[in-house]
Write a protein that holds these residues in place. Structure first.
Motif, PDB file in Angstrom:
ATOM      1  N   TYR A   1       0.469  -1.210  -0.072  1.00 14.02           N
ATOM      2  CA  TYR A   1      -0.038  -0.116  -0.218  1.00 14.02           C
ATOM      3  C   TYR A   1       0.829   0.843  -0.003  1.00 14.02           C
ATOM      4  O   TYR A   1       1.788   1.213   1.034  1.00 14.02           O
ATOM      5  CB  TYR A   1      -1.281   0.152   0.980  1.00 14.02           C
ATOM      6  CG  TYR A   1      -2.472  -0.850   1.468  1.00 14.02           C
ATOM      7  CD1 TYR A   1      -3.062  -0.781   0.181  1.00 14.02           C
ATOM      8  CD2 TYR A   1      -1.927  -2.145   2.080  1.00 14.02           C
ATOM      9  CE1 TYR A   1      -4.054  -1.529   0.392  1.00 14.02           C
ATOM     10  CE2 TYR A   1      -2.854  -3.034   2.148  1.00 14.02           C
ATOM     11  CZ  TYR A   1      -3.660  -3.247   1.556  1.00 14.02           C
ATOM     12  OH  TYR A   1      -5.029  -4.042   1.141  1.00 14.02           O
TER      13      TYR A   1
ATOM     14  N   SER B   1     -10.443  -4.248  -3.301  1.00 15.94           N
ATOM     15  CA  SER B   1     -11.336  -4.392  -2.965  1.00 15.94           C
ATOM     16  C   SER B   1     -12.711  -3.039  -2.527  1.00 15.94           C
ATOM     17  O   SER B   1     -13.844  -3.049  -2.294  1.00 15.94           O
ATOM     18  CB  SER B   1     -11.675  -5.743  -1.540  1.00 15.94           C
ATOM     19  OG  SER B   1     -10.877  -6.367  -2.100  1.00 15.94           O
ATOM     20  N   GLN B   2     -11.237  -2.240  -1.800  1.00 14.09           N
ATOM     21  CA  GLN B   2     -11.781  -0.977  -1.002  1.00 14.09           C
ATOM     22  C   GLN B   2     -12.678  -0.573  -2.102  1.00 14.09           C
ATOM     23  O   GLN B   2     -13.656   0.173  -1.462  1.00 14.09           O
ATOM     24  CB  GLN B   2     -10.578  -0.756  -0.645  1.00 14.09           C
ATOM     25  CG  GLN B   2     -11.237   0.572  -0.119  1.00 14.09           C
ATOM     26  CD  GLN B   2     -11.736   0.441   1.749  1.00 14.09           C
ATOM     27  OE1 GLN B   2     -11.369  -0.765   1.989  1.00 14.09           O
ATOM     28  NE2 GLN B   2     -12.129   1.221   2.205  1.00 14.09           N
TER      29      GLN B   2
ATOM     30  N   TYR C   1     -14.127  -6.464   9.658  1.00 10.32           N
ATOM     31  CA  TYR C   1     -12.986  -5.197   8.653  1.00 10.32           C
ATOM     32  C   TYR C   1     -14.210  -3.894   8.461  1.00 10.32           C
ATOM     33  O   TYR C   1     -13.673  -3.038   8.476  1.00 10.32           O
ATOM     34  CB  TYR C   1     -12.850  -5.665   7.561  1.00 10.32           C
ATOM     35  CG  TYR C   1     -11.411  -4.634   6.594  1.00 10.32           C
ATOM     36  CD1 TYR C   1     -10.707  -4.452   6.281  1.00 10.32           C
ATOM     37  CD2 TYR C   1     -12.385  -4.696   5.343  1.00 10.32           C
ATOM     38  CE1 TYR C   1     -10.601  -3.079   5.952  1.00 10.32           C
ATOM     39  CE2 TYR C   1     -12.234  -3.626   3.812  1.00 10.32           C
ATOM     40  CZ  TYR C   1     -10.998  -3.435   4.608  1.00 10.32           C
ATOM     41  OH  TYR C   1     -10.242  -2.339   3.859  1.00 10.32           O
TER      42      TYR C   1
ATOM     43  N   ASN D   1     -11.743 -11.772   7.709  1.00  5.00           N
ATOM     44  CA  ASN D   1     -10.820 -10.508   8.375  1.00  5.00           C
ATOM     45  C   ASN D   1     -11.314  -9.846   9.709  1.00  5.00           C
ATOM     46  O   ASN D   1     -12.588  -9.354   9.114  1.00  5.00           O
ATOM     47  CB  ASN D   1     -10.059  -9.500   7.697  1.00  5.00           C
ATOM     48  CG  ASN D   1      -9.943  -7.974   8.011  1.00  5.00           C
ATOM     49  OD1 ASN D   1      -9.243  -8.316   9.462  1.00  5.00           O
ATOM     50  ND2 ASN D   1      -8.809  -7.274   7.352  1.00  5.00           N
TER      51      ASN D   1
ATOM     52  N   ASP E   1     -17.056 -10.573  -0.156  1.00  7.19           N
ATOM     53  CA  ASP E   1     -15.505 -10.164  -0.193  1.00  7.19           C
ATOM     54  C   ASP E   1     -14.880 -10.928   0.430  1.00  7.19           C
ATOM     55  O   ASP E   1     -14.701 -11.165   1.340  1.00  7.19           O
ATOM     56  CB  ASP E   1     -15.940  -8.836   0.914  1.00  7.19           C
ATOM     57  CG  ASP E   1     -14.882  -8.277   1.099  1.00  7.19           C
ATOM     58  OD1 ASP E   1     -13.614  -7.907  -0.233  1.00  7.19           O
ATOM     59  OD2 ASP E   1     -14.170  -7.316   1.868  1.00  7.19           O
TER      60      ASP E   1
ATOM     61  N   SER F   1      -9.885  -9.771  -5.290  1.00 10.64           N
ATOM     62  CA  SER F   1      -8.713  -8.899  -4.950  1.00 10.64           C
ATOM     63  C   SER F   1      -7.263  -9.510  -5.545  1.00 10.64           C
ATOM     64  O   SER F   1      -7.084 -10.474  -4.649  1.00 10.64           O
ATOM     65  CB  SER F   1      -8.413  -7.661  -3.907  1.00 10.64           C
ATOM     66  OG  SER F   1      -7.420  -7.431  -3.416  1.00 10.64           O
TER      67      SER F   1
ATOM     68  N   SER G   1      -4.796  -7.679  -3.532  1.00  8.38           N
ATOM     69  CA  SER G   1      -3.777  -7.339  -2.348  1.00  8.38           C
ATOM     70  C   SER G   1      -3.283  -8.327  -1.838  1.00  8.38           C
ATOM     71  O   SER G   1      -2.323  -8.295  -1.370  1.00  8.38           O
ATOM     72  CB  SER G   1      -4.444  -6.226  -1.906  1.00  8.38           C
ATOM     73  OG  SER G   1      -5.072  -5.297  -2.646  1.00  8.38           O
ATOM     74  N   LYS G   2      -3.994  -9.558  -1.288  1.00  9.66           N
ATOM     75  CA  LYS G   2      -3.324 -10.253  -0.208  1.00  9.66           C
ATOM     76  C   LYS G   2      -3.250 -11.269  -0.792  1.00  9.66           C
ATOM     77  O   LYS G   2      -1.643 -12.753  -0.168  1.00  9.66           O
ATOM     78  CB  LYS G   2      -4.975 -10.869   0.167  1.00  9.66           C
ATOM     79  CG  LYS G   2      -5.872  -9.508   0.943  1.00  9.66           C
ATOM     80  CD  LYS G   2      -4.824  -8.758   1.635  1.00  9.66           C
ATOM     81  CE  LYS G   2      -5.731  -7.363   1.966  1.00  9.66           C
ATOM     82  NZ  LYS G   2      -5.519  -6.391   2.530  1.00  9.66           N
TER      83      LYS G   2
ATOM     84  N   ARG H   1      -3.281  -1.986  -6.375  1.00 14.49           N
ATOM     85  CA  ARG H   1      -4.798  -1.353  -6.121  1.00 14.49           C
ATOM     86  C   ARG H   1      -5.243  -2.355  -7.132  1.00 14.49           C
ATOM     87  O   ARG H   1      -5.921  -1.785  -8.118  1.00 14.49           O
ATOM     88  CB  ARG H   1      -4.850  -0.201  -6.676  1.00 14.49           C
ATOM     89  CG  ARG H   1      -4.124   0.488  -5.598  1.00 14.49           C
ATOM     90  CD  ARG H   1      -3.848   0.311  -3.977  1.00 14.49           C
ATOM     91  NE  ARG H   1      -5.132   0.288  -3.722  1.00 14.49           N
ATOM     92  CZ  ARG H   1      -5.758  -0.911  -2.762  1.00 14.49           C
ATOM     93  NH1 ARG H   1      -5.159  -1.704  -3.044  1.00 14.49           N
ATOM     94  NH2 ARG H   1      -6.955  -0.507  -2.591  1.00 14.49           N
TER      95      ARG H   1
HETATM   96  C1  LIG Z   1     -12.036  -7.932   4.172  1.00 13.38           C
HETATM   97  C2  LIG Z   1     -11.857  -7.420   3.788  1.00 13.38           C
HETATM   98  N1  LIG Z   1     -11.867  -6.714   2.561  1.00 13.38           N
HETATM   99  C3  LIG Z   1     -11.429  -5.803   2.122  1.00 13.38           C
HETATM  100  C4  LIG Z   1     -10.144  -5.084   2.443  1.00 13.38           C
HETATM  101  C5  LIG Z   1      -9.593  -4.099   0.666  1.00 13.38           C
HETATM  102  O1  LIG Z   1      -8.225  -4.521   0.238  1.00 13.38           O
HETATM  103  P1  LIG Z   1      -7.632  -3.983  -1.024  1.00 13.38           P
HETATM  104  O2  LIG Z   1      -8.849  -2.795  -1.396  1.00 13.38           O
HETATM  105  O3  LIG Z   1      -6.781  -3.736  -0.901  1.00 13.38           O
HETATM  106  O4  LIG Z   1      -8.381  -5.480  -2.202  1.00 13.38           O
HETATM  107  C6  LIG Z   1      -9.570  -5.962   2.937  1.00 13.38           C
HETATM  108  C7  LIG Z   1      -7.908  -5.373   2.939  1.00 13.38           C
HETATM  109  O5  LIG Z   1      -7.583  -4.915   4.576  1.00 13.38           O
HETATM  110  C8  LIG Z   1     -10.069  -6.853   3.698  1.00 13.38           C
HETATM  111  O6  LIG Z   1      -9.779  -6.871   4.712  1.00 13.38           O
END
Ligand SMILES: Cc1ncc(COP(=O)(O)O)c(C=O)c1O
Ligand SMILES: Cc1ncc(COP(=O)(O)O)c(C=O)c1O
Lengths: 484, 484
Positions: A152, B188-189, B213, B262, B290, B320, B322-323, B330
């Motif tokens: 990030y 995902s955000q 989350y 989360n 999600d 996503s 991201s993880k 992004r």
């Molecule tokens: C459950 C969950 N959703 C969405 C996100 C958003 O992540 P990103 O926008 O990087 O995909 C996170 C990030 O911590 C998450 O834990």
């Protein structure tokens, strides 16, 4: 985009029926939802309408879809939504929310461009492929090692890019600032969005130029702002009008695009710049200076930005690479007091968690590369050349039917049409003739104006496009005189 | 970040005074605005507080700043805002708007991490540099020719990436879809943001997991939504609770994170998945699924997503990179009915004009490269290893003071603290000991819980970090017993 296979042994209509059944079963069109019309599908799939009619008949016979006269074709509920299962009423969700849809003209233009990529494009406000530094960027990317960690990003944006922008802004725009006063955004667009969403509240009054790019953005209305107009004459807005709007409506912010304004191409006069700043400091009124076009100045230097003359701290300054390099980078920046930058960065975290690092790295490399300056020089010359081409074409094709002032920078020519014609009809007719433009009313002006972007079309297309437009305009005039 | 030059002939305090004067004159700190505290500046500039005190005294003597006891040091108005000029009241603008600031704990954590980069980071929910495919991506980028035109992208996202995601989703998640049902978002955000902004209206009731989350996102409150809780037990949420909330509050949407949730790491049970879908179709209620963590499943395959079992069209699916790859790309995606995808794409145009093309190209290349599958395998093994390390460390350091369930996937360990301690005090103390974590209350739970992200720290740091945390916790307990 899927298309039926003309080599296949299966008939076209069977292929289409199978394909639609699959898409319905995947949930793209849930039970009860409307399918595209026969005409539209035929266009999209490049087949005759009768082929689509056959495909629909096939699906209907299987109970997969239902047609009711007057209300189009829908996915059958009894087949797909076996009672007592209920699909959410997605249509109602799609209509919910406070976010207004884009303007119908803009959607029509986008649709036309998607369906007929061969259209000559005087509508998209961006550079043609041959004006963008595609090769330079490809070269930089192949030379650079992208080995930094891809986590990030800093909420205000990639620090090296912010540092490079400090020198860039000093050198090219006479703006002295520090990296902590800079917020990198997804183009100028996101800067504007953050300002309207996070610094203003529903019901607040703001002043925008008339005509103005801002009118093309339902975003301002979605934020619940009350918009008041600052008429643009040959030298931009009149400072006294700002004072008057403040007295009358307590406007809380003023949005200006002082250099080569979109859509009119106007430059805010030097004297008026000083007066605008005086009014702003007299009233403690923030000015948003949106300045995407300055570095396209065709001859000599562009006028210095308000921000460079602002001793009081009234100006939020916005810049972008979109109109001078590549809109697909999605790199813009805002220069603002620290408290504002931090507030907006914090809010942006919740919207999208910041920008991708990679395009920011690319932008930083390009900015400090030896390609940047020669690219700008070439861009200016070619834009000026295209401006001359479109003016020549208009003088030749429509000598008595349009008037305009030649812009000294930017991407757009703003034309007044002498005959009175209907905005929407003119656009439809032009599309039939293979050209798109943006009707002036999109920018809040009365009908009878047209914005031509000459940066997007190739030099060859410009003449052709204006011929097509001229034909469309003439047909509308003839039609009208027949009715008289 | 500027630092004074210790080699310079000028004294440190003079350098600092000059530097601050410059930043004030650039508008970073407009007249009347608050400067950072002496303590904070000293930390940032790596100098003694007394040096900053001298620098401030210097600036005060020049009339550039003013200090009033109890209200900090401000930029002087009489000097910089020579009457009758007025700077906009930026503070009031920054406080305006409907957008709530991020949670204080999250801001504190971010600040601590910026100021002390050496902190051991159990707070940032992302992969460590050695888990991200940095080398693979650098290699792909150096091999690929980025010669395509960099114009504004398709509003739904880069078409080749959407096509690749169709195969990816079928193969890895059992989801059958088409490219026109996919929207590429900034992680995902941005999918969550678009849903809350564009499909729901202020006042709407929605259900979210507790803890979740979503509680860490003031975004839900900014959108004016009324939040109702679905308690998470060992097998996730209870379907009957959804029905009850619908009866009582007419909830309009349910947000779930069914795999390795989360913050708790829980997996929604197989039977409950079916029941959740039944409740959704019974009530025509949309479910937002999600699912950023599924592909981290340590052993065997992760449970199939709700979306793959959804025959009615109730589920909006979010994924996503991201993880599982790099949060700095992004890149996220939503799979939804066509009408929803089009609506959200249209609204997103107004917010940021779409994503940069480059990271989408990179993501597409990575997805179909021969690196993807081996990367995932390695990631899973290493995450499991780090999970084992943190559990081992906790068992050793705090055998009787914490309880938890070992997660089978994801990045986070959710711990219950046996002794009652104050969330904020524990965080402060941990930061002093060189460790950050996220207090459980950020996720809406009562205090007494802690989220440790074990993916971000290196293997070496994990033991050290837990020792530091254990010390902090013990000190707080001792302090408390002294008070008893
Ligand atoms: C459950 C969950 N959703 C969405 C996100 C958003 O992540 P990103 O926008 O990087 O995909 C996170 C990030 O911590 C998450 O834990
Ligand atoms: C005046 C003005 N501001 C902002 C924008 C947004 O551009 P971008 O977000 O690509 O920088 C445009 C694009 O047409 C524009 O003309």
């Amino acid at each position: 985009m899927w298309k039926p296979d003309r080599q296949s042994k299966k008939t076209l209509y069977e292929q289409i029926a199978d394909h639609l059944e699959q898409r319905i079963s995947y949930g793209e069109f849930p039970p009860g939802s409307l399918l595209p019309s026969e005409r539209k599908l035929a266009e999209q799939l490049d087949v005759n309408r009768s082929t689509v009619i056959l495909a629909f008949a096939e699906l209907r016979s299987m109970g997969i879809i239902e047609s009711r006269t007057g209300s189009g074709t829908r996915v059958s509920k009894s087949k797909w939504g076996a009672t007592p299962k209920h699909t959410p009423n997605w249509r109602r969700y799609a209509e919910g929310g406070s976010f207004l849809p884009n303007l119908p003209f803009m959607r029509k233009i986008r649709e036309a461009l998607t369906q007929q990529p061969s259209l000559i494009d005087f509508a998209s406000g961006e550079l043609a492929a041959d004006l963008a530094p595609v090769d330079e960027i490809a070269k930089l990317m192949s030379e650079h090692k992208y080995t930094s960690y891809l986590g990030y990003d800093n909420p205000q944006g990639y620090i090296p890019l912010r540092q490079d922008l400090v020198s860039f802004l000093a050198r090219y725009r006479g703006i002295r600032t520090t990296e902590s006063s800079i917020l990198i955004t997804s183009g100028s667009q996101q800067s504007l969005y953050l300002i309207t969403q996070c610094l203003l509240s529903p019901g607040d009054a703001v002043a925008i130029e008339d005509p103005s790019y801002c009118y093309s953005l339902p975003m301002f209305q979605s934020a619940g702002l009350r918009l008041f107009r600052l008429p643009v004459d040959q030298h931009g807005v009149r400072p006294d009008d700002i004072r008057a709007l403040y007295k009358k409506h307590r406007i809380k912010m003023v949005f200006l695009n002082p250099n080569y304004q979109n859509p009119t191409g106007t430059v805010l006069g030097a004297e008026r710049r000083k007066q605008v700043l005086d009014v702003a400091s007299e009233l403690a009124l923030p000015i948003v200076e949106d300045e995407p076009f300055s570095l396209t100045a065709y001859e000599g230097n562009p006028p210095p930005p308000l921000k460079s003359m602002d001793t009081v701290g009234s100006v939020l300054y916005i810049g972008s690479f979109s109109k001078i390099a590549a809109s697909g980078l999605r790199i813009g920046w805002m220069v603002a007091p620290r408290s504002i930058v931090e507030r907006l960065a914090d809010a942006r975290q919740q919207m999208d968690f910041g920008l991708s690092v990679i395009p920011q790295q690319v932008a930083a490399q390009f900015l400090k590369s030896s390609h940047f300056e020669p690219h700008l020089d070439r861009l200016r010359i070619q834009l000026q050349y295209k401006r001359d081409l479109i003016i020549e074409a208009l003088r030749k094709e429509l000598p008595d039917l349009v008037t305009f002032t030649a812009p000294e920078g930017g991407l757009h020519l703003w034309c007044k049409l002498v005959p009175e014609v209907h905005d929407g009809k003119l656009l439809d007719e032009a599309i039939r003739k293979g050209v798109v433009f943006v009707p002036g009313s999109v920018y809040g002006s009365d009908s009878g104006f047209v914005r031509f972007t000459y940066a997007r079309a190739t030099a060859e297309e410009i003449g052709l496009g204006i011929s097509g437009f001229a034909e469309a305009l003439r047909e509308l005039i003839d039609e009208r005189s027949c009715l008289d």
